[in-house]
Write an enzyme that holds these catalytic residues in place. Sequence first.
Site, PDB file in Angstrom:
ATOM      1  N   MET A   1      -4.232   1.221  -8.784  1.00  0.00           N
ATOM      2  CA  MET A   1      -2.726   0.955  -9.328  1.00  0.00           C
ATOM      3  C   MET A   1      -2.342  -0.532  -9.244  1.00  0.00           C
ATOM      4  O   MET A   1      -1.690  -0.852 -10.144  1.00  0.00           O
ATOM      5  CB  MET A   1      -1.766   1.811  -8.478  1.00  0.00           C
ATOM      6  CG  MET A   1      -1.859   3.210  -8.452  1.00  0.00           C
ATOM      7  SD  MET A   1      -1.006   3.900  -9.790  1.00  0.00           S
ATOM      8  CE  MET A   1       0.690   3.551  -9.484  1.00  0.00           C
TER       9      MET A   1
ATOM     10  N   HIS B   1       0.963  -1.196  -0.070  1.00  0.00           N
ATOM     11  CA  HIS B   1       0.082  -0.035   0.177  1.00  0.00           C
ATOM     12  C   HIS B   1       0.723   1.310  -0.009  1.00  0.00           C
ATOM     13  O   HIS B   1       0.840   2.107   0.843  1.00  0.00           O
ATOM     14  CB  HIS B   1      -1.013   0.061   1.231  1.00  0.00           C
ATOM     15  CG  HIS B   1      -2.403   0.179   0.978  1.00  0.00           C
ATOM     16  ND1 HIS B   1      -3.069  -1.100   0.255  1.00  0.00           N
ATOM     17  CD2 HIS B   1      -3.245   0.876   0.952  1.00  0.00           C
ATOM     18  CE1 HIS B   1      -4.396  -0.599   0.011  1.00  0.00           C
ATOM     19  NE2 HIS B   1      -4.443   0.395   0.735  1.00  0.00           N
TER      20      HIS B   1
END
Length: 508
Positions: free
Chosen positions: A452, A443
């Site tokens: 993403m 993350h």
Amino acid sequence: MATPSENLAASLEVLKGLQDQGIVAIRTTHITRTHRERLLKNGFLREVVKGWYIPSRPDEAPGESTAWYTSFWAFCTDYLNERFGGDWCLSPEQSLSLQTGDWTVPRQVQVRSPKGGNKPLSLPHETSIFDVRLALPPAQDIEVSNGVRVFSLPGGLIASSPTNFTAQPIVMRAALAAITDASQVLGRLLEGGHSTIAGRLAGAFRNIGRASIADNIVETMRAAGYTVHETDPFKGVPHVALGLRETSPYVNRVSMTWQKMRKDVLDHFPAPPGLPQDKAAYLKSVDEVYVTDAYNSLSIEGYRVSAALIERVRSGDWNPDSIEADRSHRDALAARGYWQAFQRVRQSVDRVLGSENAGYVAEAEHGAWYRELFGPSVAAGILKPADLAGYRNGPVYIRRSMHVPPNREAVRELMPAFFELLRSEPEPAVRVVMGHFIFVYIHPYLDGNGRMGRFLMNVMLASGGYPWTVVPVERRDEYMAALEQASVEGNIVPFARFLGELVKEERN
């Protein structure tokens, strides 16, 4: 007379004062009954156990776990400090998990204290604290990590049970690899006369390729008159390679997780068809899937966008200042950012189809994907340009997840190591599944990690000739549950199966 809104504002000021002091576990003695009941009624406080509360958000639904998971370690620390003062620490096994970077919320926190009650305290969402009445280790073997009192790495390795080496091999190997010199454990082994433990640790160090440390332990203990029989506590556990120079527990943990999960991925993900002969046709199919991909990916993240809005954004026929008729301003900016990022990802796919190493391409290009994703928010003044400068500079939490992403310092160690794993991985299937999983496990950004991760997944899919694959919003719960199993339980099979099914459907 004050209005209800003024009264609530006054209570919120009191709550803010407690939070400014770093207090997460709020006792009845911290706040008056009037303020407490007002905050509870309006959803700004939530009771954990009788007499103890945590701050919460009023828009969280009943049974929502996010407030609890994000407050978990701070609550436990405040609660234990209130009960035991400084006379407590976590068990050696849980200490090593935290010391090696795993702050996942456990089902039960195991605590040592001379004042322990030998019984569990039930907490929300099937979690608990179990405080055992045991003597604490020497002061030199206790450290404070993010407020939590834990065994030091050397102390935890010595005190851990033999079974923990086979029950938690990644944790134990990551802890061992963080020891750079035998002297870090030898003093404690000699002082305690721990000949059996010395033999076990020597075997463990030899197992991970630290033969010089193993030899030093055995030879020094024998020179001091102890009989040492070296044993490998990892016997029966598959071997994983660790770099001799890498001592970061975060990097070693991710590297070992990747190696451990590879076989499960290959067993449950379809074989790659190979790079397509017709690159133009592949890229045309990517263009054709854009609307479906954008709708589903943005919807998974909670944005409310329509296919009509996506088409208008793609054509440039949009005005962020008058977009309210379509949806909210925020949703329109997210849609525009997604379009811009998609075009940049498409360029990355083009490079991968030209036989460039997918790991190199992703490492070189992912920053540009991110900047395009949030560029419209910067242009609108919602974000600052500095927000696009790189990886996050603070903590981040995942809604409803027991997984706590690594701290910001660890992110900067992990991302280069992650891309090295992608670059050196020979199997496209592993690049797809592990690439997506490890990216969202780390993350690295404050926002946009899911989008993403799916962009990264599709670039890796292209490297094997798999089609661009959409994760449908209708299967969001299944998708998130599979990621949770991988992050918290260490089980990648559900995620590999889930993505494999989607790929097969796209191919058909």
